[in-house]
Design a protein around this motif. Structure first.
Motif, mmCIF file in Angstrom:
data_model
loop_
_atom_site.group_PDB
_atom_site.id
_atom_site.type_symbol
_atom_site.label_atom_id
_atom_site.label_comp_id
_atom_site.label_asym_id
_atom_site.label_seq_id
_atom_site.Cartn_x
_atom_site.Cartn_y
_atom_site.Cartn_z
ATOM 1 N N THR A 1 10.208 9.662 -4.174
ATOM 2 C CA THR A 1 11.160 8.686 -4.701
ATOM 3 C C THR A 1 12.067 8.172 -3.579
ATOM 4 O OG1 THR A 1 11.158 10.027 -6.682
ATOM 5 C CG2 THR A 1 12.769 8.276 -6.571
ATOM 6 N N ALA A 2 12.496 9.092 -2.728
ATOM 7 C CA ALA A 2 13.342 8.685 -1.601
ATOM 8 C C ALA A 2 12.598 7.682 -0.721
ATOM 9 C CB ALA A 2 13.745 9.904 -0.789
ATOM 10 N N LEU A 3 11.296 7.894 -0.555
ATOM 11 C CA LEU A 3 10.526 6.972 0.286
ATOM 12 C C LEU A 3 10.417 5.609 -0.376
ATOM 13 C CD1 LEU A 3 7.850 9.441 1.582
ATOM 14 C CD2 LEU A 3 9.701 8.401 2.850
ATOM 15 N N VAL A 4 10.306 5.586 -1.727
ATOM 16 C CA VAL A 4 10.282 4.296 -2.424
ATOM 17 C C VAL A 4 11.606 3.565 -2.220
ATOM 18 C CG1 VAL A 4 10.115 3.191 -4.676
ATOM 19 C CG2 VAL A 4 8.597 5.059 -4.103
ATOM 20 N N TRP A 5 12.711 4.321 -2.279
ATOM 21 C CA TRP A 5 14.027 3.707 -2.048
ATOM 22 C C TRP A 5 14.118 3.150 -0.639
ATOM 23 C CZ3 TRP A 5 18.218 7.400 -4.493
ATOM 24 C CH2 TRP A 5 18.002 7.437 -5.873
ATOM 25 N N LEU A 6 13.481 3.865 0.282
ATOM 26 C CA LEU A 6 13.498 3.397 1.672
ATOM 27 C C LEU A 6 12.793 2.041 1.779
ATOM 28 C CD1 LEU A 6 14.664 4.722 4.160
ATOM 29 C CD2 LEU A 6 12.410 5.517 4.749
ATOM 30 N N VAL B 1 20.306 10.237 1.635
ATOM 31 C CA VAL B 1 21.216 11.142 0.943
ATOM 32 C C VAL B 1 20.504 11.854 -0.204
ATOM 33 C CG1 VAL B 1 23.237 11.159 -0.555
ATOM 34 C CG2 VAL B 1 23.352 10.077 1.650
ATOM 35 N N LEU B 2 19.547 11.186 -0.839
ATOM 36 C CA LEU B 2 18.763 11.856 -1.886
ATOM 37 C C LEU B 2 18.055 13.070 -1.308
ATOM 38 C CD1 LEU B 2 17.573 11.713 -4.829
ATOM 39 C CD2 LEU B 2 15.631 10.585 -3.811
ATOM 40 N N ILE B 3 17.441 12.897 -0.138
ATOM 41 C CA ILE B 3 16.759 14.029 0.496
ATOM 42 C C ILE B 3 17.775 15.086 0.913
ATOM 43 C CG2 ILE B 3 15.411 14.727 2.496
ATOM 44 C CD1 ILE B 3 13.874 12.235 2.302
ATOM 45 N N LEU B 4 18.872 14.639 1.508
ATOM 46 C CA LEU B 4 19.873 15.580 2.033
ATOM 47 C C LEU B 4 20.469 16.418 0.909
ATOM 48 C CD1 LEU B 4 21.379 16.393 4.555
ATOM 49 C CD2 LEU B 4 23.036 14.628 4.095
ATOM 50 N N VAL B 5 20.850 15.771 -0.192
ATOM 51 C CA VAL B 5 21.565 16.480 -1.257
ATOM 52 C C VAL B 5 20.581 17.215 -2.172
ATOM 53 C CG1 VAL B 5 23.046 16.214 -3.252
ATOM 54 C CG2 VAL B 5 23.503 14.922 -1.187
ATOM 55 N N LEU C 1 0.837 -1.197 0.000
ATOM 56 C CA LEU C 1 0.000 0.000 0.000
ATOM 57 C C LEU C 1 0.873 1.249 0.000
ATOM 58 C CD1 LEU C 1 -2.936 1.098 0.345
ATOM 59 C CD2 LEU C 1 -2.446 1.199 2.772
ATOM 60 N N LEU C 2 1.914 1.240 0.882
ATOM 61 C CA LEU C 2 2.824 2.386 0.939
ATOM 62 C C LEU C 2 3.499 2.586 -0.407
ATOM 63 C CD1 LEU C 2 4.627 2.048 4.369
ATOM 64 C CD2 LEU C 2 2.892 3.671 3.716
ATOM 65 N N PHE C 3 3.904 1.475 -1.019
ATOM 66 C CA PHE C 3 4.582 1.565 -2.314
ATOM 67 C C PHE C 3 3.689 2.260 -3.335
ATOM 68 C CE2 PHE C 3 5.144 -0.234 -6.555
ATOM 69 C CZ PHE C 3 6.447 0.127 -6.810
ATOM 70 N N PHE C 4 2.410 1.856 -3.381
ATOM 71 C CA PHE C 4 1.522 2.456 -4.369
ATOM 72 C C PHE C 4 1.278 3.928 -4.064
ATOM 73 C CE2 PHE C 4 0.293 -1.954 -5.492
ATOM 74 C CZ PHE C 4 0.641 -1.853 -6.824
ATOM 75 N N ILE C 5 1.180 4.264 -2.784
ATOM 76 C CA ILE C 5 0.983 5.679 -2.441
ATOM 77 C C ILE C 5 2.185 6.504 -2.902
ATOM 78 C CG2 ILE C 5 0.781 7.307 -0.539
ATOM 79 C CD1 ILE C 5 -0.759 5.178 0.991
ATOM 80 N N PHE C 6 3.394 6.048 -2.535
ATOM 81 C CA PHE C 6 4.587 6.846 -2.837
ATOM 82 C C PHE C 6 4.816 6.945 -4.348
ATOM 83 C CE2 PHE C 6 6.311 5.283 1.433
ATOM 84 C CZ PHE C 6 5.613 6.264 2.085
ATOM 85 N N THR C 7 4.644 5.823 -5.058
ATOM 86 C CA THR C 7 4.901 5.870 -6.500
ATOM 87 C C THR C 7 3.875 6.748 -7.197
ATOM 88 O OG1 THR C 7 3.788 3.754 -6.563
ATOM 89 C CG2 THR C 7 6.162 3.739 -6.889
ATOM 90 N N SER C 8 2.595 6.641 -6.805
ATOM 91 C CA SER C 8 1.611 7.465 -7.512
ATOM 92 C C SER C 8 1.839 8.935 -7.191
ATOM 93 C CB SER C 8 0.183 7.034 -7.164
ATOM 94 O OG SER C 8 0.041 6.915 -5.785
ATOM 95 N N VAL C 9 2.231 9.256 -5.950
ATOM 96 C CA VAL C 9 2.534 10.656 -5.644
ATOM 97 C C VAL C 9 3.709 11.134 -6.483
ATOM 98 C CG1 VAL C 9 3.462 12.179 -3.872
ATOM 99 C CG2 VAL C 9 1.573 10.689 -3.327
#
Lengths: 351, 210
Positions: free
Chosen positions: B42-47, B57-61, B6-14
């Motif tokens: 995208t960072a959340l999907v990587w998480l 690091v994606l968020i940080l940079v 569910l989280l995956f679908f939320i993050f990817t669609s966002v």
């Protein structure tokens, strides 16, 4: 911490329990933090008052202890004015962004051994990343207000926050090298031993750079050019009133407490007792670790207030010079020194 | 459907929606904000892929530094959107051609025959003591140490070059030289003059004469 709550948790079905536990912990932290922020504002006014040979707020309640409540009621019932032609959505969203950034970092902060909401492996990076995201609140508030002074405040703050974030990041590289971990609990455990094992001593330049950058990062005096009331009225939040303004203040003080807590964890041994390794250790063994943690945070917060009462505001070019030409070279130099010390396994710290 | 799915679908669609809005929105500041939202999700999907180091690091940079600079520039632009839209019909064929080429390329690369559970087996969840940061560091500084160091040197050279290209030396600008100020000694600023003490009569005569 989960043990205290187990009777309450058993009321919920098995799958819900972790979520309920996290919600309870988050609520606890937010409530305590809001209370701490309220009384930090009072402490600030009192401390600065006594430093300037006056009494400070003393009308509401005995010795003014109810002053934060009065302030809160005033701010809640004031009207929120949205300037004409302002971008309304971003105008109202930016204080919320700042507040979220100030609150979510607390998820990885350990208050005592094991007392942490999320024991994240890359906790140190997480804290940096969340802090970096908080910059947007200030910049967007400045832009969305549709006001010259606010935009100037937002611009200045964008430039100075990036400069000091770099210095902060380099200071944390030093902590990472010394503790060999990004986990905040592991960092505290690596400082176990005595007050001389804490990282303030081997990483003294990093400690100073981190704390001073923290003061800059939270927009506190003497680095409060984002507000700069003598030059740009009140900077990025000049158009805000009522509760929207209160949220900026809340986030600023929550960030102060956060920076103090992180400094305590990374350089002053977190929950470790300062009497470790001395003859007093046994006498103070009954004191819980969370007390030492709070004591260290309180001392650092007092420094914030002391700075504000003592130093005049830096000029913009001086802030930039300090960040880029003093702090960053200093931290890079100390990383090299530390690298040599780690290579030769120097002293009690890098053994 | 599991919670993670569910989280995956939320993050990817966002992230897909915000990427789309980033291209279509008129206001450049809004576009920058949508780009930030894209990075974030995208960072959340990587998480979710247990790549915590890369994700943070994606968020940080990108969110913390690159996009702040973007916003900094975009906020100061005074863009006339009417002027920007003027050549829309004229450039439409070229734009459409580029779009078609990109769609064809991406459908060739991202087709179902190259992806799927039979080609990439589902990754095994890592144990609790797995540290993505340590694993990544171990690989970067052993197997890939030369490419890594060469890439960093190239970036350093590019940074120095960018600074040199934009460096203007303007004559007549007054800078505060902190080093010179710190170096100043008392002798550079004041001169103590030794002179005999005047007697009272002389001093009074002087006063009358003035």
């Amino acid at each position: 911490m989960a043990e205290f709550l187990s009777p309450l948790l058993n009321l919920f079905p098995e799958g819900m329990q972790p979520i309920v536990l996290i919600l309870i912990q988050a609520l606890l932290i937010i409530l305590l933090l809001t209370g701490a922020v309220a009384y930090l504002t009072l402490a600030e006014r009192k401390v600065i008052g006594y430093m300037q040979v006056r009494i400070g707020p003393n009308r509401v309640g005995p010795r003014g202890v109810l002053q934060p409540l009065a302030d809160m009621f005033k701010l809640v019932f004031k009207e929120i004015i949205v300037p004409s032609r302002a971008n309304k959505f971003i105008f109202l969203a930016s204080p919320i962004i700042i507040l979220i950034a100030a609150l979510v970092a607390w998820a990885v902060v350990p208050f005592d051994d094991g007392w942490v909401v999320a024991d994240v492996n890359a906790g140190l990076l997480y804290v940096l990343a969340v802090g970096a995201a908080g910059v947007y609140g200030v910049i967007l508030a400045g832009w969305a207000s549709n006001s010259k002074y606010a935009l100037l405040g937002g611009m200045r703050s964008a430039a100075h926050k990036i400069a000091y974030e770099l210095a902060m990041g380099f200071a944390l590289v030093g902590v990472l090298m010394a503790s060999k971990s990004l986990n905040l609990q592991e960092i505290v455990r690596a400082q176990d031993g005595s007050i001389l094992h804490w990282y303030w001593l081997p990483l003294l330049p990093m400690f100073l750079v981190y704390f001073i950058s923290g003061v800059a990062e939270t927009n506190r005096a003497p680095f409060d050019i984002a507000e700069g009331e003598s030059e740009i009225v009140a900077g990025f939040h000049v158009e805000y009133s009522g509760m929207a303004f209160a949220i900026f203040m809340l986030a600023e003080y929550a960030n102060m407490i956060l920076i103090s807590a992180l400094t305590a964890i990374m350089f002053l041994g977190g929950w470790l007792s300062p009497f470790q390794g001395t003859f007093l250790d046994a006498a103070f063994a009954w004191v819980p670790g969370i007390f030492w943690m709070f004591a260290k945070v309180a001392i650092l917060l007092f420094l914030f207030l002391w700075f504000r009462a003592t130093f005049p505001r830096y000029r913009y070019d001086q802030i930039m010079r300090l960040g880029w030409k003093v702090f960053i070279p200093l931290t890079i130099l100390w990383i090299v020194v530390e690298g040599v010390a780690v290579y030769f396994k120097l002293g009690p710290w890098f053994a | 459907m599991s919670f993670v799915k569910l989280l995956f679908f939320i993050f990817t669609s966002v992230s897909v929606l915000s990427a789309f809005r980033m291209v279509t929105t008129r206001n450049p500041v809004h576009a920058a904000l949508y780009l930030i939202l894209t990075f974030f999700s995208t960072a959340l999907v990587w998480l979710l892929l247990e790549a915590e180091f890369l994700s943070i690091v994606l968020i940080l940079v990108y969110v913390g530094a690159v996009m702040v600079m973007f916003l900094f520039v975009v906020m100061m632009l005074d863009i006339n959107t009417a002027l920007m839209r003027e050549g829309f019909v004229r450039f439409l064929p070229i734009g459409a051609a580029v779009a078609v080429v990109m769609i064809v390329e991406m459908s060739l690369v991202l087709g179902p025959k190259l992806f799927g559970l039979d080609i990439y087996p589902q990754p095994v969840p890592k144990p609790a003591d797995y540290s993505n940061t340590a694993e990544l560091g171990g690989v970067l500084y052993t197997i890939y140490v030369y490419p890594f160091e060469i890439a960093s040197v190239i970036l350093l050279v590019a940074m120095v070059a960018a600074i040199m290209l934009t460096l203007r030396r303007r004559p007549g600008v007054k800078y505060q030289e902190a080093a010179a100020q710190v170096k100043v000694r008392r002798e550079d600023r004041i001169r103590i003059v030794k002179m005999p003490v005047e007697s009272r009569v002389q001093a009074m005569n002087k006063g009358e004469g003035a």
